[in-house]
Design a protein around this motif. Structure first.
Motif, mmCIF file in Angstrom:
data_model
loop_
_atom_site.group_PDB
_atom_site.id
_atom_site.type_symbol
_atom_site.label_atom_id
_atom_site.label_comp_id
_atom_site.label_asym_id
_atom_site.label_seq_id
_atom_site.Cartn_x
_atom_site.Cartn_y
_atom_site.Cartn_z
ATOM 1 N N VAL A 1 1.419 -13.643 33.528
ATOM 2 C CA VAL A 1 1.472 -14.809 34.423
ATOM 3 C C VAL A 1 2.777 -14.834 35.216
ATOM 4 O O VAL A 1 2.798 -15.294 36.367
ATOM 5 N N LYS A 2 3.857 -14.346 34.629
ATOM 6 C CA LYS A 2 5.119 -14.280 35.369
ATOM 7 C C LYS A 2 5.012 -13.321 36.558
ATOM 8 O O LYS A 2 5.477 -13.607 37.664
ATOM 9 N N ASN A 3 4.379 -12.173 36.326
ATOM 10 C CA ASN A 3 4.175 -11.224 37.417
ATOM 11 C C ASN A 3 3.160 -11.742 38.429
ATOM 12 O O ASN A 3 3.291 -11.494 39.632
ATOM 13 N N ALA A 4 2.170 -12.473 37.935
ATOM 14 C CA ALA A 4 1.184 -13.069 38.837
ATOM 15 C C ALA A 4 1.854 -14.072 39.770
ATOM 16 O O ALA A 4 1.559 -14.129 40.973
ATOM 17 N N GLN B 1 -11.566 -13.999 36.735
ATOM 18 C CA GLN B 1 -10.877 -15.080 37.427
ATOM 19 C C GLN B 1 -10.629 -16.297 36.540
ATOM 20 O O GLN B 1 -9.558 -16.901 36.572
ATOM 21 N N SER B 2 -11.636 -16.654 35.735
ATOM 22 C CA SER B 2 -11.486 -17.833 34.868
ATOM 23 C C SER B 2 -10.388 -17.609 33.835
ATOM 24 O O SER B 2 -9.627 -18.521 33.505
ATOM 25 N N HIS B 3 -10.289 -16.383 33.347
ATOM 26 C CA HIS B 3 -9.248 -16.030 32.382
ATOM 27 C C HIS B 3 -7.867 -16.144 33.031
ATOM 28 O O HIS B 3 -6.915 -16.669 32.431
ATOM 29 N N PHE B 4 -7.759 -15.676 34.259
ATOM 30 C CA PHE B 4 -6.503 -15.756 35.006
ATOM 31 C C PHE B 4 -6.115 -17.214 35.265
ATOM 32 O O PHE B 4 -4.984 -17.642 34.986
ATOM 33 N N ILE B 5 -7.064 -17.999 35.774
ATOM 34 C CA ILE B 5 -6.785 -19.400 36.105
ATOM 35 C C ILE B 5 -6.365 -20.183 34.867
ATOM 36 O O ILE B 5 -5.391 -20.945 34.895
ATOM 37 N N ARG B 6 -7.100 -19.977 33.763
ATOM 38 C CA ARG B 6 -6.818 -20.724 32.536
ATOM 39 C C ARG B 6 -5.415 -20.455 32.014
ATOM 40 O O ARG B 6 -4.673 -21.382 31.663
ATOM 41 N N ASN B 7 -5.019 -19.199 31.985
ATOM 42 C CA ASN B 7 -3.713 -18.845 31.422
ATOM 43 C C ASN B 7 -2.561 -19.153 32.378
ATOM 44 O O ASN B 7 -1.467 -19.506 31.932
ATOM 45 N N PHE B 8 -2.790 -19.048 33.672
ATOM 46 C CA PHE B 8 -1.757 -19.408 34.646
ATOM 47 C C PHE B 8 -1.458 -20.902 34.550
ATOM 48 O O PHE B 8 -0.295 -21.325 34.531
ATOM 49 N N HIS C 1 0.597 -10.593 21.587
ATOM 50 C CA HIS C 1 -0.420 -10.969 22.575
ATOM 51 C C HIS C 1 0.039 -12.168 23.413
ATOM 52 O O HIS C 1 -0.293 -12.274 24.592
ATOM 53 N N GLN C 2 0.830 -13.062 22.820
ATOM 54 C CA GLN C 2 1.389 -14.172 23.605
ATOM 55 C C GLN C 2 2.408 -13.650 24.618
ATOM 56 O O GLN C 2 2.491 -14.147 25.743
ATOM 57 N N TYR C 3 3.164 -12.637 24.207
ATOM 58 C CA TYR C 3 4.146 -12.028 25.098
ATOM 59 C C TYR C 3 3.448 -11.353 26.280
ATOM 60 O O TYR C 3 3.897 -11.462 27.436
ATOM 61 N N LEU C 4 2.351 -10.674 26.003
ATOM 62 C CA LEU C 4 1.580 -10.013 27.060
ATOM 63 C C LEU C 4 1.104 -11.032 28.097
ATOM 64 O O LEU C 4 1.222 -10.803 29.309
ATOM 65 N N LEU C 5 0.583 -12.150 27.638
ATOM 66 C CA LEU C 5 0.114 -13.188 28.559
ATOM 67 C C LEU C 5 1.248 -13.737 29.414
ATOM 68 O O LEU C 5 1.082 -13.959 30.623
ATOM 69 N N LEU C 6 2.415 -13.957 28.786
ATOM 70 C CA LEU C 6 3.559 -14.471 29.538
ATOM 71 C C LEU C 6 4.016 -13.486 30.610
ATOM 72 O O LEU C 6 4.334 -13.875 31.738
ATOM 73 N N ILE C 7 4.058 -12.206 30.266
ATOM 74 C CA ILE C 7 4.456 -11.183 31.235
ATOM 75 C C ILE C 7 3.456 -11.156 32.387
ATOM 76 O O ILE C 7 3.828 -11.040 33.568
ATOM 77 N N LEU D 1 -0.023 -12.685 48.078
ATOM 78 C CA LEU D 1 -1.215 -11.999 47.607
ATOM 79 C C LEU D 1 -2.269 -13.032 47.224
ATOM 80 O O LEU D 1 -1.941 -14.109 46.710
ATOM 81 N N SER D 2 -3.535 -12.735 47.449
ATOM 82 C CA SER D 2 -4.612 -13.673 47.124
ATOM 83 C C SER D 2 -4.785 -13.805 45.616
ATOM 84 O O SER D 2 -4.323 -12.946 44.849
ATOM 85 N N CYS D 3 -5.473 -14.850 45.198
ATOM 86 C CA CYS D 3 -5.708 -15.065 43.766
ATOM 87 C C CYS D 3 -6.535 -13.933 43.166
ATOM 88 O O CYS D 3 -6.266 -13.462 42.060
ATOM 89 N N VAL D 4 -7.545 -13.478 43.904
ATOM 90 C CA VAL D 4 -8.409 -12.395 43.407
ATOM 91 C C VAL D 4 -7.610 -11.108 43.242
ATOM 92 O O VAL D 4 -7.682 -10.437 42.200
ATOM 93 N N ASP D 5 -6.832 -10.761 44.257
ATOM 94 C CA ASP D 5 -6.044 -9.522 44.201
ATOM 95 C C ASP D 5 -4.957 -9.607 43.116
ATOM 96 O O ASP D 5 -4.659 -8.617 42.450
ATOM 97 N N THR D 6 -4.380 -10.778 42.954
ATOM 98 C CA THR D 6 -3.362 -10.971 41.925
ATOM 99 C C THR D 6 -3.964 -10.809 40.537
ATOM 100 O O THR D 6 -3.389 -10.143 39.672
ATOM 101 N N SER D 7 -5.123 -11.397 40.329
ATOM 102 C CA SER D 7 -5.808 -11.285 39.045
ATOM 103 C C SER D 7 -6.109 -9.831 38.708
ATOM 104 O O SER D 7 -5.886 -9.374 37.581
ATOM 105 N N LEU D 8 -6.588 -9.081 39.686
ATOM 106 C CA LEU D 8 -6.904 -7.666 39.479
ATOM 107 C C LEU D 8 -5.639 -6.847 39.226
ATOM 108 O O LEU D 8 -5.599 -5.994 38.340
ATOM 109 N N ALA D 9 -4.596 -7.129 40.004
ATOM 110 C CA ALA D 9 -3.346 -6.375 39.879
ATOM 111 C C ALA D 9 -2.698 -6.575 38.510
ATOM 112 O O ALA D 9 -2.047 -5.661 37.987
ATOM 113 N N CYS D 10 -2.871 -7.759 37.942
ATOM 114 C CA CYS D 10 -2.243 -8.071 36.656
ATOM 115 C C CYS D 10 -3.160 -7.775 35.459
ATOM 116 O O CYS D 10 -2.757 -7.976 34.311
#
Length: 268
Positions: A220-223, A245-252, A212-218, A231-240
């Motif tokens: 955020v790297k793609n993000a 959004q809060s989950h994306f921001i926190r982990n990034f 699960h840590q590997y999944l998060l790293l992959i 790409l916008s933050c919203v579109d990036t979050s959806l694409a990844c």
């Protein structure tokens, strides 16, 4: 301030959760049909259990076996804040049938000091309260249950030491190829032909982190790559495939020390 919240997360059958903060509240004598496991976040909990008054301080784990009569009360002037799991052991038995993992209802001590287990239980509880990937919840659950029963259960068995190298690489490649779809631990178990417990142990030994840590790293790297392309933050979050959004921001920010919006602005 005294507050409490109780809920069930649909990821796991037979697991009830409580998050509470008490100052003067006292539980009367009672028992649970489930195995009660909790982490003391702050203060200290008092417990009358098996004829003794016990104090479980901050950063310790409380373990109460099924059908054991007990009370609960403040063990510190400012009370205590804690998170509890109530495990239905029949459901756990069905979850872990045909695994290399013993599920035994008896935990040897009501007070456990184990920083690693405390952190895993805490992270698991939070993941079952806030938006989290299924792989995160399943991995933390497996790690916590394995550690709890192997080290502190009455039915200790010899640790399974084999390393599933091929299975770990299969799981890694599957995560890389399907990160946006949020593969679950059950899926990784099937494609790798390796049990959840063996897979997590082997994956961490080989790659230094859990699946699960590997999944998060992959993710955020793609993000980061997508943000670099404008790409916008919203579109990036959806694409990844982030939960929100809060989950994306926190982990990034955890990975790069900067929020996605700031990174996007700096690139712009």
């Amino acid at each position: 301030m005294e507050k409490s919240k109780i809920w069930i997360n649909k990821t796991f059958k037979g697991v009830e959760l409580l998050s509470a903060s008490y100052t003067k509240f006292k539980f009367t004598k009672h028992w649970h049909d489930e195995l009660a496991i909790g982490v003391i976040e702050d203060g200290a909990e008092g417990l009358f259990y098996r004829g003794d008054n016990l104090i479980i301080p901050k950063r310790h784990i409380v373990a109460i076996n099924p059908s054991e009569v007990h009370t609960g009360f403040s063990g510190a002037p400012n009370g205590w804040r804690y998170r509890m799991f109530y495990f239905n052991l029949k459901e756990l038995d069905s979850e872990f049938s045909n695994r290399d993992m013993p599920i035994d209802p008896i935990i040897n001590s009501p007070i456990i000091y184990d920083e690693y287990l405390f952190n895993i239980l805490f992270q698991l509880h939070v993941s079952l309260e806030k938006p989290s990937f299924e792989l995160t919840k399943e991995s933390l659950f497996s790690l916590a249950i394995e550690k709890l029963f192997r080290q502190y259960g009455s039915a200790k068995r010899e640790r399974f030491n084999s390393i599933c190298t091929t299975s770990s690489y299969l799981a890694r490649d599957f995560i890389q190829d399907n990160f946006e779809f949020n593969p679950s631990l059950s899926e990784l178990e099937k494609i790798s032909n390796c049990s959840k417990f063996q897979l997590i142990r082997s994956f961490k030994i080989i790659f230094g982190i859990t699946p699960h840590q590997y999944l998060l790293l992959i993710k955020v790297k793609n993000a980061k790559k997508l943000l670099s392309k404008g790409l916008s933050c919203v579109d990036t979050s959806l694409a990844c495939g982030f939960c929100d959004q809060s989950h994306f921001i926190r982990n990034f920010k955890k990975a790069f020390g900067i929020s996605p919006s700031n990174y996007l602005n700096d690139k712009g």
